[in-house]
Design a protein around this motif. Structure first.
Motif, PDB file in Angstrom:
ATOM      1  N   VAL E  32       0.898  -1.152   0.000  1.00 23.32           N
ATOM      2  CA  VAL E  32       0.000   0.000   0.000  1.00 23.32           C
ATOM      3  C   VAL E  32       0.939   1.205   0.000  1.00 23.32           C
ATOM      4  CG1 VAL E  32      -1.799   1.247   1.263  1.00 23.32           C
ATOM      5  CG2 VAL E  32      -1.791  -1.266   1.250  1.00 23.32           C
ATOM      6  N   GLY E  33       1.168   1.764  -1.162  1.00 24.09           N
ATOM      7  CA  GLY E  33       2.222   2.764  -1.282  1.00 24.09           C
ATOM      8  C   GLY E  33       3.539   2.116  -0.870  1.00 24.09           C
ATOM      9  N   ASP E  34       4.284   2.756   0.012  1.00 20.72           N
ATOM     10  CA  ASP E  34       5.560   2.204   0.444  1.00 20.72           C
ATOM     11  C   ASP E  34       5.427   1.248   1.622  1.00 20.72           C
ATOM     12  OD1 ASP E  34       7.228   3.222  -1.474  1.00 20.72           O
ATOM     13  OD2 ASP E  34       7.676   5.059  -0.372  1.00 20.72           O
ATOM     14  N   VAL E  37       3.729  -5.524   3.468  1.00 16.56           N
ATOM     15  CA  VAL E  37       3.484  -6.508   4.521  1.00 16.56           C
ATOM     16  C   VAL E  37       3.388  -7.897   3.910  1.00 16.56           C
ATOM     17  CG1 VAL E  37       2.019  -7.115   6.496  1.00 16.56           C
ATOM     18  CG2 VAL E  37       2.086  -4.741   5.695  1.00 16.56           C
ATOM     19  N   ILE E  38       4.133  -8.840   4.489  1.00 15.62           N
ATOM     20  CA  ILE E  38       3.974 -10.247   4.104  1.00 15.62           C
ATOM     21  C   ILE E  38       2.917 -10.851   5.014  1.00 15.62           C
ATOM     22  CG2 ILE E  38       5.090 -12.502   3.952  1.00 15.62           C
ATOM     23  CD1 ILE E  38       7.761 -11.088   3.516  1.00 15.62           C
ATOM     24  N   CYS E  39       1.820 -11.300   4.421  1.00 20.23           N
ATOM     25  CA  CYS E  39       0.746 -11.932   5.190  1.00 20.23           C
ATOM     26  C   CYS E  39       0.707 -13.416   4.846  1.00 20.23           C
ATOM     27  CB  CYS E  39      -0.609 -11.318   4.835  1.00 20.23           C
ATOM     28  SG  CYS E  39      -0.685  -9.532   5.059  1.00 20.23           S
ATOM     29  N   THR E  40       0.758 -14.255   5.879  1.00 21.85           N
ATOM     30  CA  THR E  40       0.604 -15.686   5.620  1.00 21.85           C
ATOM     31  C   THR E  40      -0.515 -16.236   6.498  1.00 21.85           C
ATOM     32  OG1 THR E  40       2.179 -16.333   7.327  1.00 21.85           O
ATOM     33  CG2 THR E  40       3.068 -15.995   5.127  1.00 21.85           C
ATOM     34  N   ALA E  41      -1.141 -17.295   5.997  1.00 22.22           N
ATOM     35  CA  ALA E  41      -2.159 -17.998   6.774  1.00 22.22           C
ATOM     36  C   ALA E  41      -1.731 -19.452   6.897  1.00 22.22           C
ATOM     37  CB  ALA E  41      -3.515 -17.892   6.082  1.00 22.22           C
ATOM     38  N   VAL E 118       5.596  -6.804   8.723  1.00 25.53           N
ATOM     39  CA  VAL E 118       5.823  -5.570   7.981  1.00 25.53           C
ATOM     40  C   VAL E 118       7.288  -5.508   7.597  1.00 25.53           C
ATOM     41  CG1 VAL E 118       5.697  -3.056   8.074  1.00 25.53           C
ATOM     42  CG2 VAL E 118       4.009  -4.448   9.305  1.00 25.53           C
ATOM     43  N   ILE E 119       7.574  -5.525   6.289  1.00 22.56           N
ATOM     44  CA  ILE E 119       8.985  -5.445   5.910  1.00 22.56           C
ATOM     45  C   ILE E 119       9.376  -4.011   5.562  1.00 22.56           C
ATOM     46  CG2 ILE E 119       9.100  -7.877   5.252  1.00 22.56           C
ATOM     47  CD1 ILE E 119       9.055  -7.064   2.352  1.00 22.56           C
ATOM     48  N   GLN E 120       8.387  -3.177   5.260  1.00 22.82           N
ATOM     49  CA  GLN E 120       8.653  -1.741   5.056  1.00 22.82           C
ATOM     50  C   GLN E 120       7.408  -0.988   5.509  1.00 22.82           C
ATOM     51  OE1 GLN E 120      11.229  -0.405   1.597  1.00 22.82           O
ATOM     52  NE2 GLN E 120       9.331   0.620   1.090  1.00 22.82           N
ATOM     53  N   ALA E 121       7.597   0.056   6.287  1.00 21.78           N
ATOM     54  CA  ALA E 121       6.459   0.742   6.902  1.00 21.78           C
ATOM     55  C   ALA E 121       6.387   2.191   6.453  1.00 21.78           C
ATOM     56  CB  ALA E 121       6.593   0.702   8.420  1.00 21.78           C
ATOM     57  N   ASP E 122       5.206   2.594   6.020  1.00 24.60           N
ATOM     58  CA  ASP E 122       4.971   4.012   5.720  1.00 24.60           C
ATOM     59  C   ASP E 122       3.536   4.400   6.064  1.00 24.60           C
ATOM     60  OD1 ASP E 122       5.508   6.587   4.874  1.00 24.60           O
ATOM     61  OD2 ASP E 122       4.888   6.176   2.822  1.00 24.60           O
ATOM     62  N   GLY E 123       3.100   4.007   7.276  1.00 22.95           N
ATOM     63  CA  GLY E 123       1.732   4.331   7.706  1.00 22.95           C
ATOM     64  C   GLY E 123       0.741   3.279   7.239  1.00 22.95           C
ATOM     65  N   GLY E 124      -0.287   3.068   8.040  1.00 23.21           N
ATOM     66  CA  GLY E 124      -1.357   2.147   7.650  1.00 23.21           C
ATOM     67  C   GLY E 124      -0.966   0.690   7.652  1.00 23.21           C
ATOM     68  N   THR E 125      -0.023   0.312   8.538  1.00 18.46           N
ATOM     69  CA  THR E 125       0.402  -1.091   8.508  1.00 18.46           C
ATOM     70  C   THR E 125      -0.675  -2.016   9.051  1.00 18.46           C
ATOM     71  OG1 THR E 125       1.476  -0.956  10.678  1.00 18.46           O
ATOM     72  CG2 THR E 125       2.834  -0.439   8.762  1.00 18.46           C
ATOM     73  N   ARG E 126      -1.473  -1.558   9.994  1.00 24.35           N
ATOM     74  CA  ARG E 126      -2.486  -2.467  10.553  1.00 24.35           C
ATOM     75  C   ARG E 126      -3.632  -2.693   9.576  1.00 24.35           C
ATOM     76  NH1 ARG E 126      -4.034   0.302  16.083  1.00 24.35           N
ATOM     77  NH2 ARG E 126      -1.986   1.205  15.675  1.00 24.35           N
ATOM     78  N   THR E 127      -4.016  -1.644   8.833  1.00 27.22           N
ATOM     79  CA  THR E 127      -5.110  -1.829   7.878  1.00 27.22           C
ATOM     80  C   THR E 127      -4.623  -2.609   6.654  1.00 27.22           C
ATOM     81  OG1 THR E 127      -4.708   0.433   7.084  1.00 27.22           O
ATOM     82  CG2 THR E 127      -6.503   0.123   8.657  1.00 27.22           C
ATOM     83  N   ALA E 128      -3.389  -2.367   6.219  1.00 23.45           N
ATOM     84  CA  ALA E 128      -2.840  -3.182   5.130  1.00 23.45           C
ATOM     85  C   ALA E 128      -2.758  -4.644   5.564  1.00 23.45           C
ATOM     86  CB  ALA E 128      -1.453  -2.666   4.739  1.00 23.45           C
ATOM     87  N   SER E 129      -2.412  -4.867   6.834  1.00 19.62           N
ATOM     88  CA  SER E 129      -2.332  -6.241   7.341  1.00 19.62           C
ATOM     89  C   SER E 129      -3.682  -6.933   7.252  1.00 19.62           C
ATOM     90  CB  SER E 129      -1.850  -6.235   8.799  1.00 19.62           C
ATOM     91  OG  SER E 129      -0.507  -5.797   8.882  1.00 19.62           O
ATOM     92  N   ILE E 130      -4.752  -6.250   7.639  1.00 17.80           N
ATOM     93  CA  ILE E 130      -6.078  -6.862   7.599  1.00 17.80           C
ATOM     94  C   ILE E 130      -6.484  -7.159   6.155  1.00 17.80           C
ATOM     95  CG2 ILE E 130      -8.548  -6.419   8.008  1.00 17.80           C
ATOM     96  CD1 ILE E 130      -7.648  -4.819  10.525  1.00 17.80           C
ATOM     97  N   THR E 131      -6.274  -6.185   5.284  1.00 11.01           N
ATOM     98  CA  THR E 131      -6.657  -6.370   3.876  1.00 11.01           C
ATOM     99  C   THR E 131      -5.880  -7.533   3.256  1.00 11.01           C
ATOM    100  OG1 THR E 131      -7.140  -3.990   3.767  1.00 11.01           O
ATOM    101  CG2 THR E 131      -6.889  -5.163   1.666  1.00 11.01           C
TER     102      THR E 131
END
Lengths: 245, 245, 245, 245, 245, 245
Positions: E32-34, E37-41, E118-131
């Motif tokens: 999400v921009g910069d 996030v790596i999401c695994t299930a 999160v491998i790179q953070a630029d705001g909105g990491t929790r919402t990007a994680s959920i999505t």
């Protein structure tokens, strides 16, 4: 008759090997029967934050057992990541006891670190630790005197400790080993000075209670043992023994 | 000429006092110069979860130093609440080394707990621990044989360890003490068997590197030392020595 | 023939994507077959307490795996509240290896923080970490040169790492993947410089031992692989490659 | 004359509000002067592992202070991540004291969890905790009797605790508040039963010592206070009071 | 005009790379921009103790940042030995949000472990994680369907999240990056379903407050963004997208 | 009809006993039905490191439950050695909420420590904590004004919190007790000011979702309750009430 053939008011054989660890300012290997504890005293030229700027010294103690000091291997406290309540209680007791006979003003802003490491346990490890730690501490002070960092050994009196207990059918006994300790109804640790003053008194009924008469008898027996322990400390310290008090 | 007068390929004086701790199934106090380590072996009739149901045994090791084993007092890992990386690395090394010479199938579902407690440190504590732990472990196995819990001592070969290093102006030296270790450019710990096979080889350049020729020389020197250590293990074990291999 | 069709002395496909993480002074995503590690180098203008006032720099490393880097999910070390012995051992190895080729005096009182985060694991994560960390570190130094905080890239030589091992029926093989690593009898990690000098050598028999002849063959094979890795590092670094040594 | 106008052998005003916490099987808010402690007793139908299969019950205690119970805010032990040595010592003392007057065989395989939470502290928190915990425990037992889970309240005798101390110029005083405790040279906590038997005796010289005569006087004063505390416990328990002993 | 040239109600560029990690049952790299996030299930065939025997499934999440995801290196939570309050809050949010759209009865006694790193953070990491986590979870369920361990993908509706905020001079903006987030007076995270139902709503005034009218405008803007995110999830899922709802 | 006979939009009985703890600068015992929380405010003349040198104050909160505040005894977080995610989330919420109505510039470089200790829990402990903490904080500020350490009570507006929820068959209800909270499908905590501005809004579907219309109804109900809570705060504060805003 006791399990190891001793009289009720008889101490186990005691040995103290001074200068046991070469790096420590003071050290002793104390053996009380099969209980063996390495006691060292280390000098740190700082005091903990709560003592700073008072011009007084501090004495703090740590106590531990090797895993195989005991009949069943015990888990290391470093592996568990925390120190048990029993260990903390003993550490606080050792430090408090030693502080009662040291002139902390003369010591000045230094910390004496006492380490008591039980390498073999057979009951009475905390009292052996106190008796040994006193010797290690005096040796460390003497070293400071020798290198000119202290004018004199700042110790006001001798200090030793032993346990007494009440055992069914036997009554009051002195210096309990592990087998005796396990079945004692009343267990008491006593720390006294060379002049016969009390420093610490910790008596506990284990699912039992004790009367004033029994308390009196326990204290008499303990005093008898502690006087002998102090004689043995004097022997171990040799010439330095005269510098105390 | 070395700081303590030894030849480059000369070990420090070695002593092993077996049966040092009465409660442990096997124990030894090993002294390598001024380095002194109490090694005990304890037998647990269970194996860790990842080994269950395989019919094989396991060997695990713990290593620690008394606070005043070192010249400056070191903080207890139990007080810090965690075990350092160095300690973990050594623990893993000791366990892995011993497992290489034990027939884990014959041992069956038991765990051997090795405890190496350094009471005085002067360099080489991890290699002294391995050399001593081997002896403690064999003694524990012998005890199991005596009480009928093992048919035979399940050890395939002898095992000992030493360090070698490269020091400026001196070149390759054997069995470094602390003073030497502090200034070594290359530091290598080697674990070998009685038949001269390698078990572990850990060579490290301390802000330095080493060539193939230097590696060759380091390995030769280490082997020379380890053969002598194994002779001393045989002496310490007495009659039991014949049961190995 | 190996499980993935490689020759015994053949590396897996290697890719290095530099400048992978925008915030870090230096970063690379290194892929060694299916093993993928994000390596970053961060510069801190302080050194740890034990290095203060010496005018020298320090390099320290941290290593971790994402929980699902592995075939079975592994528990996070942050959830367990402690770092495993394996992790600590790898962290110490990475830091030590890098320090061997950096001119810490020229670096001055700065700390290089290396972070190696394995996002996918298939064997050889620690050697991939070292190989990648070297590149990330050089990129970070180059950035410091560009902004005038360093006169030159303070790196004396190239540095890369690989694993070799002995597998039943196959003998010595280079760059083991997870399947090979699991069944290897001997496992060796080697860190070498561009000039062919050893920096670290860690050989371990897994319930097995190895002879001098086998050691020789393992070292030859490792050197052959490391030379290729260094060529790939030079490609990844482009023009900066000339500034080393 | 004491700082709060009391006689040397006079207790502070004592109040006990039973059934203070609705969820707990037994609870009391005990006030000893400005010291206020919420004591609850909870019943768990299991015993800890070391007690299983013995058919006996167990009593364990936890003690804590709200951060602002003290004049200066103290850091929460949950925030520090560990329980202090002082807390552990008090917890062990409370549990041990209560076990001395409970018939653990009649209780059967149940654990009584005692929680003593100091909401306001002004000295004597550990002795107030014991005195209050006894009442909370009896109330919990009574509840078990009412619902048919116990035949009778399994308590052999009353139990209460107080402190005595020696203060310069004042001599022996009863029930020290915080101001007195801070300057006491000798500090003693005593736990006694309704029949006047000792359960625990913990006397400590704070950088001071005490003689046998002083000990005698301390014990007399404590007994005088404890008899009054037990009368107040009887009042608080009302009808249930008759079921004890 | 926003710092990166976006309209007030414009999302940053979004990319989702599915099947990013080979070992995980489901995985995605969401950008999400910069923010990356790596999401695994991961699927575990057990449920946590409090869910056992209910025949229902469970979803739990863990969240972490690589140390150098941020502009300044942050200390690893594994090194600190504990997980921060912020991390726990995010973990709980992710798990709770996903559970709202999964039919836990159809899932049966399985646990879905979600890992968001999160491998790179630029705001909105929790919402990007959920999505991202929603996509990874659906992929994992699809895999279970393919191997016959689930009859159907047990997901009732789409789920995505974004942030909205109020910034001085700019008013309400969608999908804040780090620079915007740092100066926002009101910060709101919203999780919604494909049908436009709320799942989570977390609005916070940062030393500020907001009115009902402002709340209305924040919610409208968030819904506009979430609808677009759900379209992008459908694209990323391809054919599987039809199995939801 | 609700389980305790209340109307859907009826608060439970509320009591606030100010100056409950003598040592704290400000304190209150707040009762919301059977939920009882001791709230204290302590003033520290320092700010945390990240706030130093800004000339602004800081407010931080800690929250805990006594073990027997709950129907089943819960384990102490100090015994577990870590604070749960739930606790951390609540602590962060309380601090953030209070900071929204305090003029931190006027406060200057001081930290307000808020401690909320639940002594009895029956739902709504976090909202009761905020409502009570506001009162305790104002009392502490008033004390600083009285001793000349603050010119005025630096509080811009009133602040209180309550919960609303949606329950099957009952719809939207105000101020949920534990029984209601356990079965609520939607649970929302709202913090508002005296002027009706939102400070925090946390709405969660528990395996459920909610529409915009439902959100509207939840917010209306909450506002109705919060206005009453603020009236009660004014009563509790008496004369000081006029100093706010």
């Amino acid at each position: 008759m006791r399990v190891d053939g001793r009289q009720k008011d008889e101490l186990r054989p005691i040995h103290m090997q001074t200068h046991y660890i070469k790096h420590a300012e003071g050290s002793v290997l104390i053996e009380v029967g099969d209980t063996k504890v390495i006691c060292t005293a280390s000098i740190d030229d700082r005091v903990p934050p709560f003592m700073r700027g008072k011009g007084k010294g501090w004495i703090t103690a740590e106590y531990a057992m090797l895993p195989r000091a005991t009949e069943q291997r015990t888990i290391r406290e470093s592996s568990k990541g925390k120190v048990s309540g029993r260990t903390m209680e003993i550490q606080r007791l050792i430090g408090r006891a030693l502080r009662a006979v040291v002139d902390l003003d003369t010591l000045g802003e230094k910390t004496v670190w006492i380490d008591c490491d039980v390498i073999q346990a057979d009951g009475g490890t905390r009292t052996a630790s106190i008796t040994g730690a006193f010797v290690a501490m005096v040796l460390a002070f003497q070293k400071l005197v020798e290198i000119g960092k202290l004018p004199d050994v700042p110790v006001k009196d001798y200090l030793a400790a032993t346990s007494v207990g009440m055992i069914e059918d036997a009554g009051v006994v002195l210096d309990l080993n592990y087998a005796e300790d396990s079945k004692a109804q009343v267990d008491m640790n006593i720390v006294m000075t060379g002049k016969g003053q009390f420093v610490e008194l910790q008596g506990t009924g284990e699912e039992a209670t004790f009367s004033k008469e029994e308390l009196h008898q326990l204290l008499e027996t303990a005093e008898f043992g502690i006087q002998q322990l102090i004689e043995l400390q004097k022997e171990a310290l040799g010439e330095i023994a005269q510098k105390i008090g």
